[in-house]
Write an enzyme that holds these catalytic residues in place. Structure first.
Site, PDB file in Angstrom:
ATOM      1  N   HIS A  59     137.260 -19.697  18.087  1.00 12.59           N
ATOM      2  CA  HIS A  59     135.869 -19.228  17.934  1.00 12.59           C
ATOM      3  C   HIS A  59     134.833 -20.329  18.248  1.00 12.59           C
ATOM      4  CE1 HIS A  59     132.221 -17.559  16.278  1.00 12.59           C
ATOM      5  NE2 HIS A  59     132.218 -18.486  15.341  1.00 12.59           N
ATOM      6  N   GLU A  87     130.779 -25.054   6.515  1.00 15.23           N
ATOM      7  CA  GLU A  87     130.962 -23.859   5.718  1.00 15.23           C
ATOM      8  C   GLU A  87     132.438 -23.598   5.389  1.00 15.23           C
ATOM      9  OE1 GLU A  87     128.701 -20.279   6.644  1.00 15.23           O
ATOM     10  OE2 GLU A  87     128.962 -20.377   4.476  1.00 15.23           O
ATOM     11  N   ASP A  88     133.312 -23.760   6.364  1.00 15.98           N
ATOM     12  CA  ASP A  88     134.694 -23.279   6.211  1.00 15.98           C
ATOM     13  C   ASP A  88     135.746 -24.356   5.996  1.00 15.98           C
ATOM     14  OD1 ASP A  88     133.556 -20.848   6.728  1.00 15.98           O
ATOM     15  OD2 ASP A  88     134.214 -20.737   8.815  1.00 15.98           O
TER      16      ASP A  88
HETATM   17 MN    MN Z   1     130.720 -19.035  13.774  1.00 21.44          MN
END
Ligand code: MN
Length: 502
Positions: A59, A87-88
C-alpha cells in the site's frame, strides 16, 4: 535446460514499478534516500497484511509510486512511503526525524492526523445532544475541515492523501459492503472535488471512476451500456478525422501531436443527467486533442480548423486567454465536421496539457538541487479564503453547502476597473463581488456599474465583466440582499451586520 521462470509476487512487482519510476528522475543521492526509506518502511510493516491478503507494505509503496509518477520532490516520495508508519507501527516521530529529516516528519504527521476522524464538540457548538454516533454529514464535514487545515499549511500532504485514497479505492472490493459505500461516497463528495479544484484532472477522474461502481452500481452499468457502442463508432470516425487534421496542419506548417480519449465514466454520467440521457448531445464523448509547441500555434491551429469546418456558435472557449480558476488552459471549439457530424477539438501546448492533468502538483516537479518549490500564490489563495470563511460556519450542513458552492459550481472571472481578477461562483452579483474584495466595501456598497453601465445590485455577473462598486460612507447592508447573494462570504458578513443592528 533453461531455468523455470519464477513468477514475481505482488510485492516484488510493486517495488519494481516504484523503483523504476523514481530512478527515472531522481539524482543518485536522492534515489539512495528513497531506497533507504523503502527498506525502512518494509521492515516497519513486516508481517502485517491487508484485507486482500497481500503484505501491507504494498500500500505505501504504490502510494509513493503514484507520487513519483508526478515527479514530485524526494521528501514527498519518502513521506508517502512512511505515511502509515506512525499510525500502524512502532516507529516513532523521533526516529523518522533523525533518519529522514523534519520536512518528511511534518508531512507524515499531517497525513496521520487526517485519518483520525473524531468529532470535537467545540467544532459544532450548535449540537445539543451527546450522541456517540457520527452522522455521515459530520464525518464528511470533519474530513473536509482537516483537509483544508492541512492544505493551507502544506499542499504536498494532500497529494499524499489523495494518492493514499486512490490505492484504497483500487482495493476496495476486499472491504465489507457498508464500508465500501461510505469510503466511495466520501471520495466522490470530498476528495475528487478537492483534486479538481487543485487542477489535478487525472486524479480527479481516477477518484471518481474508481468510486462510481460502488456508489451507484446501476447507473454505472447503464452509462457503460449506453456509451460503449457509441464510443466504438466514434473512434472509427475520429481516426479518419484525426489523420485528415494532421495532414491539414502539416500543410499549414504546424507540427502537432494529435490524439483522443473517451470521457471518463463519472463525468459522462454527470453530463448525461444534464442532457436527459441523450448521448448524441454529448459532443465531447470523445474529443480530439491537438498538442503544439507554443501559444501562437494554438491560435493558428484554431484558424486552420475553422477554415475547414464551420464552428458552432457559442462553443468556442478560450481558456488560454481566460484560464479556469483551477489553472486549466486550453482552446476548445466544436465544429460541424465531415458527414455533418459534430466534433469537439481541444488545442493546447505540452505545458498546458501537463497542467490540465496534474494542476498545482506541477509546481513541485522535481528539479535537481531544489528540494521543493512554492506555487504561485494566487493559485492557492482560494484555500486561505475558504479556510477563513469556514471558521464562521457553525454547522456541518453549512460547511458542506458552502464547500459545494465553492468547489462544484461553475466559476466565473470578473475584473475590477484596475484589471484585477476575482473568481466567483456562477450567478454571483455585484454584492458578492464587493464582499470578495473587502468586507468594508461590501458593507458600504450603494450601487454598481457593470461594463461602465449602472447595474442593480442583484444583477447576475457574467464571465469577463468589469465591475465597479459605488460606495457611500453611510450606506448599510440590507437584509433583502440575503435573498440573492451567492457566496457564503457575503452571506456571513451581511448576517453579522444586520444582526448587530437589531
Ligand atoms: Mn494509507
Amino acid at each position: 535446460m533453461s531455468k523455470p521462470q519464477k513468477t514475481k509476487s505482488p510485492l516484488e512487482k510493486a517495488e519494481e514499478k516504484f523503483l523504476h519510476s523514481s530512478r527515472e528522475y531522481l539524482t543518485d543521492k536522492d534515489f539512495t534516500k528513497v531506497k533507504q526509506a523503502l527498506e525502512f518502511t518494509k521492515s516497519a510493516h513486516e508481517n502485517i497484511r491487508r484485507k486482500s491478503g497481500d503484505p501491507f507494505v504494498i500500500h505505501p509503496i504504490l502510494c509513493a509510486f503514484r507520487i513519483s509518477e508526478l515527479r514530485l520532490d524526494t521528501n514527498t516520495v519518502v513521506a508517502a512511503l512512511l505515511h502509515d508508519t506512525l499510525e500502524d507501527t512502532d516507529v516513532s516521530s523521533r526516529e523518522i526525524r533523525s533518519r529522514f529529516g523534519s520536512d518528511v516528519l511534518s508531512m507524515v504527521e499531517a497525513v496521520t492526523k487526517l485519518s483520525n476522524i473524531r468529532i470535537k464538540k467545540s467544532w459544532f457548538p450548535l449540537r445539543k445532544d451527546d450522541r456517540e454516533e457520527i452522522s455521515e454529514m459530520e464525518r464528511q464535514a470533519e474530513t473536509l475541515r482537516k483537509m483544508l487545515i492541512a492544505m493551507s499549511k502544506d499542499v504536498r500532504v494532500i497529494f499524499i492523501k489523495l494518492s493514499d485514497k486512490i490505492h484504497n479505492l483500487e482495493t476496495l472490493k476486499y472491504l465489507p459492503k457498508d464500508k465500501q459505500e461510505r469510503i466511495a461516497t466520501e471520495a466522490i463528495d470530498i476528495f475528487a472535488p478537492i483534486a479538481g479544484r487543485l487542477g489535478m484532472g487525472e486524479w480527479k477522474g481516477l477518484l471518481e471512476d474508481l468510486s462510481f461502481p460502488f456508489v451507484s452500481p446501476d447507473e454505472f452499468s447503464k452509462v457503460k451500456k449506453m456509451a460503449i457502442p457509441q464510443i466504438k463508432e466514434r473512434e472509427r470516425y475520429l481516426q479518419k478525422i484525426a489523420a485528415k487534421t494532421k495532414r491539414m496542419l502539416e500543410i499549414a506548417g504546424f507540427k502537432s501531436e494529435i490524439g483522443f480519449r473517451a470521457k471518463k465514466w463519472y463525468s459522462l454520467y454527470k453530463k448525461l443527467e444534464k442532457y436527459d440521457w441523450e448521448i448524441v448531445k454529448i459532443y465531447d464523448l470523445i474529443a480530439i486533442r491537438i498538442i503544439v509547441d507554443n501559444i501562437e500555434q494554438c491560435y493558428g491551429v484554431l484558424g486552420t480548423i475553422h477554415g475547414e469546418w464551420r464552428p458552432l456558435i457559442g462553443r468556442i472557449k478560450d481558456y488560454v486567454a481566460l484560464p479556469k480558476p483551477n489553472g486549466y488552459r486550453s482552446i476548445h471549439t466544436t465544429v460541424f465536421c465531415d458527414d455533418g457530424k459534430i466534433v469537439e477539438f481541444q488545442i493546447r501546448t505540452k505545458d498546458m496539457n501537463y497542467q490540465a492533468e496534474f494542476g498545482v502538483a506541477s509546481h513541485w516537479i522535481y528539479e535537481e538541487n531544489k528540494s521543493s518549490r512554492k506555487p504561485n500564490k494566487d493559485e492557492l489563495k482560494w484555500i486561505d479564503d475558504f479556510y477563513q470563511i469556514q471558521k464562521d460556519l457553525k454547522t456541518p450542513e453549512d460547511l458542506i453547502a458552502s464547500f459545494k458552492m465553492d468547489l462544484f459550481e461553475d466559476r466565473i472571472f470578473v475584473f475590477t476597473p484596475a484589471g484585477d481578477v476575482k473568481d466567483l461562483p456562477k450567478g454571483a452579483t455585484p454584492v458578492d463581488f464587493a464582499y470578495s474584495i473587502h468586507s468594508d466595501l461590501g458593507n458600504k456598497c450603494s450601487g454598481s456599474k457593470v461594463n461602465g453601465k449602472i447595474a442593480s445590485l442583484d444583477s447576475k455577473l457574467q464571465n469577463g465583466d468589469i465591475v465597479e462598486i459605488l460606495k457611500r460612507e453611510n450606506a448599510k447592508p440590507r437584509p433583502d440582499w440575503l435573498k440573492f447573494v451567492k457566496t457564503e462570504q457575503a452571506r456571513a458578513q451581511i448576517k453579522k451586520v444586520v444582526k448587530n443592528r437589531l
